[in-house]
Design a protein around this motif. Structure first.
Motif, PDB file in Angstrom:
ATOM      1  N   PRO A 149       7.283  -0.853   5.574  1.00 27.77           N
ATOM      2  CA  PRO A 149       6.828  -1.397   4.291  1.00 27.77           C
ATOM      3  C   PRO A 149       6.400  -0.284   3.335  1.00 27.77           C
ATOM      4  N   TYR A 150       6.732  -0.471   2.052  1.00 32.72           N
ATOM      5  CA  TYR A 150       6.332   0.462   1.007  1.00 32.72           C
ATOM      6  C   TYR A 150       5.788  -0.327  -0.182  1.00 32.72           C
ATOM      7  N   LYS A 151       4.879   0.294  -0.909  1.00 35.38           N
ATOM      8  CA  LYS A 151       4.408  -0.282  -2.165  1.00 35.38           C
ATOM      9  C   LYS A 151       4.844   0.618  -3.310  1.00 35.38           C
ATOM     10  N   VAL A 152       5.401   0.001  -4.351  1.00 28.31           N
ATOM     11  CA  VAL A 152       5.913   0.741  -5.504  1.00 28.31           C
ATOM     12  C   VAL A 152       5.451   0.044  -6.773  1.00 28.31           C
ATOM     13  N   ASN A 153       5.059   0.801  -7.773  1.00 25.79           N
ATOM     14  CA  ASN A 153       4.744   0.247  -9.081  1.00 25.79           C
ATOM     15  C   ASN A 153       5.899   0.494 -10.036  1.00 25.79           C
ATOM     16  N   SER A 204       3.336  -4.431  -9.313  1.00 27.70           N
ATOM     17  CA  SER A 204       3.453  -3.829  -7.984  1.00 27.70           C
ATOM     18  C   SER A 204       4.520  -4.562  -7.170  1.00 27.70           C
ATOM     19  N   LEU A 205       5.288  -3.812  -6.434  1.00 27.09           N
ATOM     20  CA  LEU A 205       6.321  -4.360  -5.564  1.00 27.09           C
ATOM     21  C   LEU A 205       6.018  -3.978  -4.118  1.00 27.09           C
ATOM     22  N   LEU A 206       6.174  -4.949  -3.221  1.00 28.17           N
ATOM     23  CA  LEU A 206       6.131  -4.654  -1.794  1.00 28.17           C
ATOM     24  C   LEU A 206       7.551  -4.751  -1.290  1.00 28.17           C
ATOM     25  N   SER A 261       7.594  -8.883  -2.182  1.00 29.26           N
ATOM     26  CA  SER A 261       6.640  -9.523  -3.094  1.00 29.26           C
ATOM     27  C   SER A 261       6.689  -8.837  -4.448  1.00 29.26           C
ATOM     28  N   TYR A 262       6.361  -9.634  -5.477  1.00 25.69           N
ATOM     29  CA  TYR A 262       6.377  -9.149  -6.858  1.00 25.69           C
ATOM     30  C   TYR A 262       5.041  -9.492  -7.484  1.00 25.69           C
ATOM     31  N   SER A 263       4.277  -8.487  -7.814  1.00 29.15           N
ATOM     32  CA  SER A 263       2.954  -8.673  -8.419  1.00 29.15           C
ATOM     33  C   SER A 263       2.097  -9.634  -7.607  1.00 29.15           C
ATOM     34  N   GLY A 264       2.170  -9.497  -6.275  1.00 34.90           N
ATOM     35  CA  GLY A 264       1.346 -10.294  -5.389  1.00 34.90           C
ATOM     36  C   GLY A 264       1.931 -11.637  -5.000  1.00 34.90           C
TER      37      GLY A 264
END
Length: 387
Positions: free
Chosen positions: A373-377, A364-366, A338-341
């Motif tokens: 799963p990771y979240k990265v800005n 934000s990137l999922l 996902s990209y910015s939700g």
């Protein structure tokens, strides 16, 4: 209830006697179809209605039509949307090495950015035009004087500034992301030069991103598809929802004949307005980028090895040194989900999302890495080289 004349004959033939319950208002002329006995077919006999009954039927029909008109919101949609639409006549060069020109018709519509009014249309409607070759008129025939045309080839969007901007009636802008397949829409334009023509249909599909368009260089694609009749000359005109809001710019058709075959494509207004605001601010369009290389042949087999049930999102095959992706710590074989939700459908979808992001914005990137799963800005930057 009365018996038909000829009942004795029917009885003598061993047939049932037909009876009528129509009363005096009309005479039902139905006769047995017995070719062996020379009888005439019932379909050949007219149904006669008295003049008084006919008059009453017209009166009732008029009342029904009036009630229907009150519920016909298409008329209201057209009344609200049409004043914002303009007709565009363009004189274009046939080719760079020739002075021959050709006249083409198109459309556009008024929008408001801040406190200023402009005309939004397709770039291919006004480009390449000869000097003083763009003529714009309102529905009542009044002419507008173009002062400036700013355009973006990558999205096929153009923003036109006119001298008489005070005459423009800005369209109400809707939210194209809320449109669903099956929603009714209305197209307004100038097909074959027939200005201010109205057609309607539905949204047939969304997310068309791999179209081979006649307009070269259209890289940002996320078209909605509609079966509302769109023909040459509709380009640049609005696609409107049943609230009277513009939700797209009619841009292209898929056709073997050159005319409408029920497959038209429109640029979502959310995308168009992002480009329009960039054009309004002046200068060249600075497309954002991440600095990644994408797997264009991401298969289910590869996805399963990476921990997914099937191929979805975008698998990274490389990271550009010094890029936003590199600084954010993205790695080869990461799968962006996902990209910015917004869930990422494929690599073209991601490229569009990134290109439409304002330069310098943090998103934000999922992602999936090593089946987790990771979240990265990441803060997107100006595009230096293609993704």
């Amino acid at each position: 209830m009365k018996k038909w004349g000829g009942g004795n004959l029917a009885s003598s033939l061993g047939l049932p006697v037909l009876q009528s319950c129509w009363g005096r208002a009309a005479t039902l002329c139905v006769v047995l179809s017995l070719t062996n006995f020379g009888f005439v077919s019932a379909q050949e006999q007219p149904i006669s209605v008295t003049l008084n009954a006919r008059a009453r039927l017209f009166e009732q029909l008029a009342k029904d039509a009036e009630a229907f008109d009150k519920r016909n919101i298409l008329k209201q949609v057209v009344r609200l949307a049409k004043p914002s639409v303009v007709h565009i006549q363009t004189r274009k060069l046939v080719d760079k090495n020739s002075r021959r020109t050709v006249e083409e018709a198109g459309s556009g519509f008024a929008i408001e950015i801040g406190s200023k009014k402009y005309i939004l249309t397709n770039r291919h409607v006004v480009f390449p035009a000869v000097l003083d070759g763009v003529k714009i008129s309102l529905e009542d025939g009044r002419r507008l004087t173009p002062l400036k045309v700013a355009s973006d080839p990558s999205s096929d969007i153009a923003l036109v500034t006119v001298k008489e901007s005070h005459l423009l009636i800005p369209a109400r802008i809707g939210n194209s992301s809320k449109m669903e397949i099956g929603d009714f829409v209305v197209a307004i334009g100038s097909p074959f030069g027939l200005s201010y023509s109205i057609t309607y249909g539905i949204v047939s599909a969304k997310g068309r991103r791999d179209l081979k368009l006649g307009t070269a260089g259209v890289m940002i694609q996320d078209f909605m598809q509609t079966d509302a009749s769109i023909n040459p000359g509709n380009s640049g005109g609005p696609l409107v929802n049943l609230r009277g809001e513009v939700i797209g710019i009619n841009t292209a058709i898929a056709s073997n004949s050159g005319g409408s075959e029920g497959i038209g494509f429109t640029i979502p207004i959310n995308m168009a307005m992002v480009i329009a605001r960039r054009l309004e601010s002046g200068g060249a369009i600075a497309n954002a980028y991440l600095g990644i290389r994408m797997d264009h042949d991401f298969t289910d087999a590869t996805a399963i090895k990476l921990g997914l049930s099937h191929a979805r999102g975008v698998r990274l095959t490389g990271i550009t040194d010094g890029s936003p992706a590199n600084r954010a710590g993205l790695q080869t074989n990461d799968v962006l989900l996902s990209y910015s939700g917004t869930m990422i459908e494929d690599d073209d979808h991601l490229a569009n999302l990134v290109s439409l992001t304002p330069v310098g914005r943090e998103v934000s990137l999922l992602l999936l890495r090593n089946s987790k799963p990771y979240k990265v800005n990441v803060k997107v930057a100006t595009r230096i080289s293609g993704e």
